[in-house]
Design a protein around this motif. Sequence first.
Motif, PDB file in Angstrom:
ATOM      1  N   LEU A  10     112.774  18.595  42.628  1.00 63.28           N
ATOM      2  CA  LEU A  10     112.361  17.244  42.989  1.00 63.28           C
ATOM      3  C   LEU A  10     113.364  16.221  42.471  1.00 63.28           C
ATOM      4  O   LEU A  10     113.724  15.277  43.176  1.00 63.28           O
ATOM      5  CB  LEU A  10     110.957  16.937  42.467  1.00 63.28           C
ATOM      6  N   LYS A  11     113.839  16.413  41.257  1.00 63.87           N
ATOM      7  CA  LYS A  11     114.836  15.490  40.710  1.00 63.87           C
ATOM      8  C   LYS A  11     116.097  15.489  41.578  1.00 63.87           C
ATOM      9  O   LYS A  11     116.668  14.438  41.865  1.00 63.87           O
ATOM     10  CB  LYS A  11     115.180  15.844  39.259  1.00 63.87           C
ATOM     11  N   ALA A  12     116.532  16.655  42.016  1.00 63.86           N
ATOM     12  CA  ALA A  12     117.714  16.751  42.873  1.00 63.86           C
ATOM     13  C   ALA A  12     117.477  16.056  44.213  1.00 63.86           C
ATOM     14  O   ALA A  12     118.360  15.346  44.715  1.00 63.86           O
ATOM     15  CB  ALA A  12     118.096  18.212  43.085  1.00 63.86           C
ATOM     16  N   GLY A  95     104.191  14.726  42.582  1.00 66.71           N
ATOM     17  CA  GLY A  95     104.936  14.523  41.352  1.00 66.71           C
ATOM     18  C   GLY A  95     105.085  13.054  41.020  1.00 66.71           C
ATOM     19  O   GLY A  95     104.696  12.173  41.778  1.00 66.71           O
ATOM     20  N   ALA A  96     105.651  12.813  39.868  1.00 67.89           N
ATOM     21  CA  ALA A  96     105.914  11.458  39.399  1.00 67.89           C
ATOM     22  C   ALA A  96     107.282  11.452  38.736  1.00 67.89           C
ATOM     23  O   ALA A  96     107.787  12.486  38.291  1.00 67.89           O
ATOM     24  CB  ALA A  96     104.837  11.013  38.420  1.00 67.89           C
ATOM     25  N   PHE A  97     107.876  10.270  38.673  1.00 71.30           N
ATOM     26  CA  PHE A  97     109.183  10.170  38.040  1.00 71.30           C
ATOM     27  C   PHE A  97     109.384   8.798  37.404  1.00 71.30           C
ATOM     28  O   PHE A  97     108.722   7.831  37.763  1.00 71.30           O
ATOM     29  CB  PHE A  97     110.306  10.468  39.047  1.00 71.30           C
ATOM     30  N   ARG A  98     110.281   8.790  36.422  1.00 70.18           N
ATOM     31  CA  ARG A  98     110.769   7.556  35.800  1.00 70.18           C
ATOM     32  C   ARG A  98     112.250   7.479  36.106  1.00 70.18           C
ATOM     33  O   ARG A  98     112.971   8.483  36.010  1.00 70.18           O
ATOM     34  CB  ARG A  98     110.554   7.583  34.293  1.00 70.18           C
ATOM     35  N   ALA A  99     112.690   6.288  36.454  1.00 70.44           N
ATOM     36  CA  ALA A  99     114.088   6.094  36.804  1.00 70.44           C
ATOM     37  C   ALA A  99     114.483   4.676  36.423  1.00 70.44           C
ATOM     38  O   ALA A  99     113.667   3.917  35.888  1.00 70.44           O
ATOM     39  CB  ALA A  99     114.287   6.346  38.303  1.00 70.44           C
ATOM     40  N   ARG A 118     105.729  17.535  51.455  1.00 74.55           N
ATOM     41  CA  ARG A 118     105.353  18.430  52.536  1.00 74.55           C
ATOM     42  C   ARG A 118     106.626  19.069  53.069  1.00 74.55           C
ATOM     43  O   ARG A 118     107.593  18.367  53.355  1.00 74.55           O
ATOM     44  CB  ARG A 118     104.624  17.680  53.658  1.00 74.55           C
ATOM     45  N   ASP A 119     106.620  20.375  53.175  1.00 73.39           N
ATOM     46  CA  ASP A 119     107.765  21.120  53.704  1.00 73.39           C
ATOM     47  C   ASP A 119     109.066  20.802  52.964  1.00 73.39           C
ATOM     48  O   ASP A 119     110.132  20.714  53.565  1.00 73.39           O
ATOM     49  CB  ASP A 119     107.934  20.849  55.206  1.00 73.39           C
ATOM     50  N   GLY A 120     108.967  20.607  51.646  1.00 77.30           N
ATOM     51  CA  GLY A 120     110.140  20.368  50.828  1.00 77.30           C
ATOM     52  C   GLY A 120     110.718  18.967  50.930  1.00 77.30           C
ATOM     53  O   GLY A 120     111.826  18.718  50.466  1.00 77.30           O
ATOM     54  N   LEU A 121     109.965  18.055  51.548  1.00 78.16           N
ATOM     55  CA  LEU A 121     110.418  16.672  51.707  1.00 78.16           C
ATOM     56  C   LEU A 121     109.361  15.715  51.179  1.00 78.16           C
ATOM     57  O   LEU A 121     108.205  16.082  50.983  1.00 78.16           O
ATOM     58  CB  LEU A 121     110.691  16.370  53.187  1.00 78.16           C
ATOM     59  N   LEU A 122     109.763  14.466  50.987  1.00 79.72           N
ATOM     60  CA  LEU A 122     108.843  13.438  50.505  1.00 79.72           C
ATOM     61  C   LEU A 122     108.023  12.891  51.675  1.00 79.72           C
ATOM     62  O   LEU A 122     108.583  12.354  52.630  1.00 79.72           O
ATOM     63  CB  LEU A 122     109.636  12.301  49.854  1.00 79.72           C
TER      64      LEU A 122
END
Length: 134
Positions: A10-12, A95-99, A118-122
Motif C-alpha cells: 500500500l505504501k508503494a 488502510g490508513a496512512f500518515r504523510a 479493490r483489485d489492488g487499487l484504491l
Amino acid sequence: MAATMDATALKALLQHTYFDNVDGARAEDAVKAFTPDVHWQHTQVWAHDGHDARHTDSLHGQSALCDFLAERVKQMQVIRITHQVDEVVTDGDRGAFRARVVGPDGSSKGFVGWVELRDGLLQRYIVMPEHPGA
C-alpha cells in the motif's frame, strides 16, 4: 471482489504510483493507483492558489480525477511541493496512512488518509490535514 494488501504494498502504491506521479506532474500515471469508479475526497493540506483547509474536493471516477489533477499538478509545480508517505497500516481491504507535504524550504505539513481497496487499487481515498488550521 475486495483484495487484501499489506502495508508495504500500500505504501508503494500511494508513494510511487500516486504521489510521485502527482509531484512529477503526470496526472495520467497518478490515476493508475485508483479504480475506474474511485471515490476521492481531499481536504487541502498546503494552501496555494486560493485553496486552503477550508476547501474539500470530492470527485467520483478516475476520469474526473485525471481531469482535476491535470490542472492541479501544474499549480503544485509552481510552488514546488512534494509528498512523502511516512506510515501505513492495513487491515485486509482497507488502510490508513500518515504523510506530509514538503515545501522547497524543507518545511512540511502533515496529513492523514483513509483508503479502501479493490483489485489492488484504491477505490476510496479520503485525505485531511493532520492539524487543521496549523
